[in-house]
Write a protein that holds these residues in place. Sequence first.
Motif, mmCIF file in Angstrom:
data_model
loop_
_atom_site.group_PDB
_atom_site.id
_atom_site.type_symbol
_atom_site.label_atom_id
_atom_site.label_comp_id
_atom_site.label_asym_id
_atom_site.label_seq_id
_atom_site.Cartn_x
_atom_site.Cartn_y
_atom_site.Cartn_z
ATOM 1 N N SER A 313 -32.813 27.623 34.934
ATOM 2 C CA SER A 313 -33.652 27.284 34.117
ATOM 3 C C SER A 313 -33.053 26.076 33.349
ATOM 4 C CB SER A 313 -33.936 28.378 33.091
ATOM 5 O OG SER A 313 -34.353 29.269 33.872
ATOM 6 N N VAL A 314 -33.883 25.021 32.963
ATOM 7 C CA VAL A 314 -33.411 23.923 32.281
ATOM 8 C C VAL A 314 -34.069 23.593 31.052
ATOM 9 C CG1 VAL A 314 -33.134 21.339 32.306
ATOM 10 C CG2 VAL A 314 -32.830 22.514 34.322
ATOM 11 N N ILE A 315 -33.313 23.940 29.743
ATOM 12 C CA ILE A 315 -33.965 23.926 28.360
ATOM 13 C C ILE A 315 -33.585 22.600 28.031
ATOM 14 C CG2 ILE A 315 -34.184 25.280 26.538
ATOM 15 C CD1 ILE A 315 -34.593 26.945 29.182
ATOM 16 N N CYS A 316 -34.425 21.878 27.293
ATOM 17 C CA CYS A 316 -34.104 20.545 26.686
ATOM 18 C C CYS A 316 -34.756 20.533 25.232
ATOM 19 C CB CYS A 316 -34.880 19.451 27.619
ATOM 20 S SG CYS A 316 -34.011 19.387 29.218
ATOM 21 N N ALA A 571 -39.646 29.712 36.217
ATOM 22 C CA ALA A 571 -40.666 29.600 35.810
ATOM 23 C C ALA A 571 -41.300 30.864 35.043
ATOM 24 C CB ALA A 571 -41.942 29.317 36.886
ATOM 25 N N ALA A 572 -40.944 31.893 35.712
ATOM 26 C CA ALA A 572 -41.180 33.436 34.915
ATOM 27 C C ALA A 572 -40.407 33.482 33.746
ATOM 28 C CB ALA A 572 -40.871 34.537 35.976
ATOM 29 N N ILE A 573 -39.223 32.797 33.632
ATOM 30 C CA ILE A 573 -38.496 33.047 32.334
ATOM 31 C C ILE A 573 -39.332 32.278 31.480
ATOM 32 C CG2 ILE A 573 -36.362 32.252 31.054
ATOM 33 C CD1 ILE A 573 -34.802 33.078 33.653
ATOM 34 N N LYS A 574 -39.687 30.926 31.628
ATOM 35 C CA LYS A 574 -40.489 30.079 30.588
ATOM 36 C C LYS A 574 -41.657 30.686 30.182
ATOM 37 C CE LYS A 574 -41.053 25.735 31.658
ATOM 38 N NZ LYS A 574 -41.866 24.603 32.017
ATOM 39 N N SER A 575 -42.633 31.515 31.330
ATOM 40 C CA SER A 575 -43.757 32.165 31.012
ATOM 41 C C SER A 575 -43.404 33.110 30.101
ATOM 42 C CB SER A 575 -44.271 32.725 32.287
ATOM 43 O OG SER A 575 -45.510 33.356 31.998
ATOM 44 N N TYR A 620 -46.730 34.001 34.374
ATOM 45 C CA TYR A 620 -47.263 32.919 35.259
ATOM 46 C C TYR A 620 -46.100 32.431 35.966
ATOM 47 C CZ TYR A 620 -51.329 33.303 32.235
ATOM 48 O OH TYR A 620 -52.623 33.782 31.461
ATOM 49 N N ASP A 621 -45.982 32.640 37.336
ATOM 50 C CA ASP A 621 -44.892 32.210 38.082
ATOM 51 C C ASP A 621 -45.189 30.968 38.844
ATOM 52 O OD1 ASP A 621 -42.472 32.040 39.196
ATOM 53 O OD2 ASP A 621 -42.640 33.926 40.297
ATOM 54 N N ILE A 622 -44.432 30.155 38.985
ATOM 55 C CA ILE A 622 -44.723 28.596 39.735
ATOM 56 C C ILE A 622 -43.664 28.637 40.876
ATOM 57 C CG2 ILE A 622 -44.793 26.355 39.470
ATOM 58 C CD1 ILE A 622 -45.552 26.583 36.528
ATOM 59 N N LYS A 623 -44.067 28.237 42.077
ATOM 60 C CA LYS A 623 -43.065 27.974 43.093
ATOM 61 C C LYS A 623 -42.839 26.427 43.139
ATOM 62 C CE LYS A 623 -45.180 31.402 46.116
ATOM 63 N NZ LYS A 623 -46.140 31.553 47.554
#
Length: 769
Positions: A313-316, A571-575, A620-623
């Motif tokens: 996970s990239v957090i900016c 993506a799941a973590i962001k969601s 909401y997951d994203i591949k």
Amino acid sequence: MDFYSQMVFSTIFLCFLLLQVQANASNLQTYMIQLHPQGLTSSVFESKLQWHLSFLEQTLSVEEDCSSRLLYSYSNAMEGFAAQLSETELEYLKKLPDVVAVRADRKYEIQTTYSHKFLGLSVCTQGVCYKSSMGQGAIVGVLDTGVWPESPSFGDSKMPPIPQKWRGGCQEGQDFNSSSCNRKLIGAKFFIKGHHVASSPPSDTVQEYVSPRDSHGHGTHTSSTAAGASVAGASVFGNGAGVAQGMAPGAHIAVYKVCWFSGCYSSDIVAAMDSAIRDGVDILSLSLGGFPLPFFDDSIAIGSFRAMQHGISVICAAGNNGPTQSSVANVAPWITTIGAGTLDRTFPAIVRLSNGEAIPGESMYPGNKFNQATKELELVYLTGGQMGSELCLKGSLPREQVEGKMVVCDRGVNGRSEKGQIVKESGGAAMILANTEINLEEDLVDVHVLPATLIGFAEANRLKAYINTTTDPKARIQFGGTVIGRTRAPSVAQFSSRGPSPTNPSTLKPDVIAPGVNIIAAWPQNLAPTGLLEDSRRSNFTVMSGTSMSCPHVSGIAALIHSAHPKWTPAAIKSAIMTTADVTDRFGKPILDGNKPASVFAMGAGHVNPTRAIDPGLVYDIKPYDYVIHLCVLGYTHSEIFIITHMNVSCHKVLQMNKGFTLNYPSMSVVFKHGTTSKMVSRRLTNVGSPNSVYEVEVTAPEGVSVRVKPRRLVFKHVNESLSYKVWFMSEKRREGRKVSSTEGHLTWLHSENSKYRVRSPIVVTWKN
């Protein structure tokens, strides 16, 4: 001798036999050369390094040492290398086989005792209990100015062993050795090659450690905010006293020093990301950035795509260029972009005028104790004299005019604490910092070297009017200590960069906001908490503000989620973070931006709520390949997509196979352009809550738009089951005569039995002619 041996021998022979002639640095610049990962010429070399050197060997003249020009060899964050080249050499190198793209090195800028409590992480809430072990097993990689390892925030008492997956290390350097690391600070490296060739050396007054050790404090502050250990009795000279604790105190920290006295260079940043991916971090935290860029020209976007592919996970940080519209940076959809919000903790320092009026202000002056006040002093605001006197610049304050007086200084140009130092050196006894029209009512606090307070723009105008209309203007500053819970919070910070994204309007940015104003966290013990060389005081903690501070809050929260759900994708973590965010403040009223409700372009999905994010119900997951399709939808070319993703795709075929594709993003940004009046988006939700769960949809439609959802009910039988739905947006009226106009609403899926599951997506609809 076979062909392979000839090529290797030729390259090595030339590199080592070329004369050691130093090129004229003024003719050289640093460039990042991106190569095709399956390049036709790569197979004849034994290593990537030799392959990369071969491009320089072909480019440089025989008088040059090709290895001396190579700064970095990349293989994880991107395929390629960074090197110093002249313009002529660059033009030649561009034409070589397997060279995909060339980018000039770009400079980026760096953009707590209470925030963990403010975020609800000190109690049991909705069945989730926050414990000091939370985040255990997660590794947070922080790209910043380094770390001060002796800070108590990096103590490893009760920390578990270093995870077996960790492949990093502790790089030795100036005043830093392998013993500086422990079970909390498990890795530390520094990257300086791009900075060295791009910058002049620091002045004699700047102590810059050529090692992972922090010379500036920013990296120590952000690292401890993300995952610092629990430290009791923390304060800044008595202000904000409490327990200092990172968001994920059980997580491990790996520090990558990429920022130096003159900034952070993309060649160093990509080298650090390259190393972090290889080392095995779970979260990357980057409190740095610039202005919005196309993804193919953005080194952070390119490096973070590769990190995301590795499950990182990239957090900016969103940037500190607010409240300007479309100023948000780091907007790639695979990045989680963080804006800044306020806390409900204040440090009142009221200006009491001699006529009985009171002007509210704030300060973290060490004398800020309840009901303590300065004596009444003559007020002075110097204008029209020496240049810069109203700003209190060095050398602009005549001693005979300010000695023993309370000096009013406008914000801007030089640092806020520095202004106080200049007032003090000129004989002034106290200072009032006055916000300008740029800062409005922004209430940042600072550690000061003399009694001082900061007042808002409206109050500054009132104060100046009093000075100009009073024969003998006088005032005193009355301090009020530390006050919690009496102000509305969170609200959006004035400086926090705003959307919409100019390069990707179909994705709402920033994603969320988090605490970023007046954050207290760890500080190097060899630096004054003011950051001033003239200040001899020392403290283990200081206060800072910026999206630099909000970013590590979410990095730590991402570590909490990763620790609880190690198999979840970025993506799941962001969601989880976005769909559980709050849109109301501590009083249950809408989050404000100044004196009006905050828009989605200011706060994204809302203010982060970690206790809900750990158990969101649905995600909401994203591949990774979905982002490639999204880039095709946005109109990126074949070569541009290859630069970003290292994937060779035909958008024509991709779009034919994915007709009507919309990215499964947790927010919805719909753009009507060229007279279109309707649009459909699809979404897919995955059940991460309990089996046999039923969710019903609730929609607040944006003004001027009708919204239809099908189906309106989702019935999940199993955990990890995914179900899709579609949303139709229809413009009720065409917005002729306006270049751009936007309205917003939201869509929420509500659990039929468990009220804690509210999966909310903000909606913004924009019309463009």
